[in-house]
Design an enzyme around this catalytic site. Structure first.
Site, PDB file in Angstrom:
ATOM      1  N   SER A   1       0.855  -1.191   0.000  1.00  0.00           N
ATOM      2  CA  SER A   1       0.000   0.000   0.000  1.00  0.00           C
ATOM      3  C   SER A   1       0.886   1.234   0.000  1.00  0.00           C
ATOM      4  CB  SER A   1      -0.896   0.020   1.245  1.00  0.00           C
ATOM      5  OG  SER A   1      -1.528   1.277   1.402  1.00  0.00           O
TER       6      SER A   1
ATOM      7  N   TYR B   1      -2.029  -0.260  10.380  1.00  0.00           N
ATOM      8  CA  TYR B   1      -2.170  -0.712   8.991  1.00  0.00           C
ATOM      9  C   TYR B   1      -0.889  -0.429   8.213  1.00  0.00           C
ATOM     10  CZ  TYR B   1      -3.713  -0.838   4.131  1.00  0.00           C
ATOM     11  OH  TYR B   1      -3.810  -1.112   2.791  1.00  0.00           O
TER      12      TYR B   1
END
Length: 250
Positions: A142, A155
């Site tokens: 990501s 995250y």
């Protein structure tokens, strides 16, 4: 995409979002796809669409928190199609919350899915790839692994781990295996558009940014095309890392 044709590709998290888009695109390009996810009804529907369009698909319920489920996907690939060429470690979750909320169970779930799930996928496919002296790992990270934002720290930490694991694997892989990291920016997926996740954000500025991102989010097919590009390269070409973000994302 001639180099994609007839490749056997496992995709985790294949029941929606990037996983679904990738399955459809690769199947259209002639790949034989093996789909794994927790939602059986969605897997059945996607496999049916692929087969009705003339493609080839197999599927099985798989929870990446269970190493045996990943091993069974590899076994399914061999049983249905006789080999395995690519493993796409796509399954992931993206809950957002400030540290003060102390969502310890949520943190643990992210670690189990986003990090351990990738490791379990590597462990399941690596022996096969070594034996046949070819294979391609594609791990989905990501842009959060490059820029840390409030309320997304855990995250981001899991996606930084995916980058580190992937780069270490690439260096250990030797000259026969390929390892690619694909890092999407804000993409329209079930996880990113979850209203409950947005409601959990108490910082008004951060919440406003995330809501604004809904308007600029990429289609999952943009990420699928990046994955296809990496697979399409000649066997001696390893596309190590691809970052794909909306032009409007800061």
């Amino acid at each position: 995409m001639t180099r994609i044709k007839d490749k056997v590709v496992i995709i985790t998290g294949a029941s929606g979002g990037i996983g679904e888009a990738t399955a459809m695109l690769l199947a259209e390009s002639g790949a034989q796809v093996v789909l794994g996810a927790r939602r059986l009804d969605q897997l059945e529907a996607i496999a049916s669409r692929i087969e009705k369009s003339g493609g080839k698909a197999a599927y099985q319920v798989a929870d990446v928190r269970r190493s045996e489920d990943l091993s069974e996907l590899v076994q399914l690939a061999h049983e249905k199609f006789g080999k395995l060429d690519v493993l796409i470690n796509n399954a992931g979750v993206m809950p957002m919350s400030p540290f003060d909320d102390l969502r310890i169970e949520e943190w643990g779930n992210m670690i189990d899915i986003n990090i351990k799930g990738v490791l379990y996928g590597i462990a399941a496919a690596l022996p096969t790839f070594r034996k046949q002296r070819s294979g391609h790992f594609i791990n989905i990270a990501s842009t959060a692994a490059y820029r840390i934002l409030p309320n997304m720290s855990v995250y981001a930490g899991t996606k930084l781990a995916v980058r580190a694991i992937s780069e270490g694997l690439r260096q250990e892989a030797g000259d026969k295996l390929r390892v690619t990291i694909v890092s999407p920016g804000f993409t329209s997926t079930p996880g990113s558009t979850n209203s409950d996740a947005l409601e959990a954000i108490k910082d008004p500025e951060m919440k406003a940014k995330l809501e604004a991102y809904q308007n600029i989010a990429l289609s999952p097919y943009a990420i699928a095309k990046a994955i296809a590009f990496a697979i399409e390269q000649p066997e001696e070409v390893d596309v190590s890392e691809i970052v794909v973000r909306p032009t409007a994302q800061g």
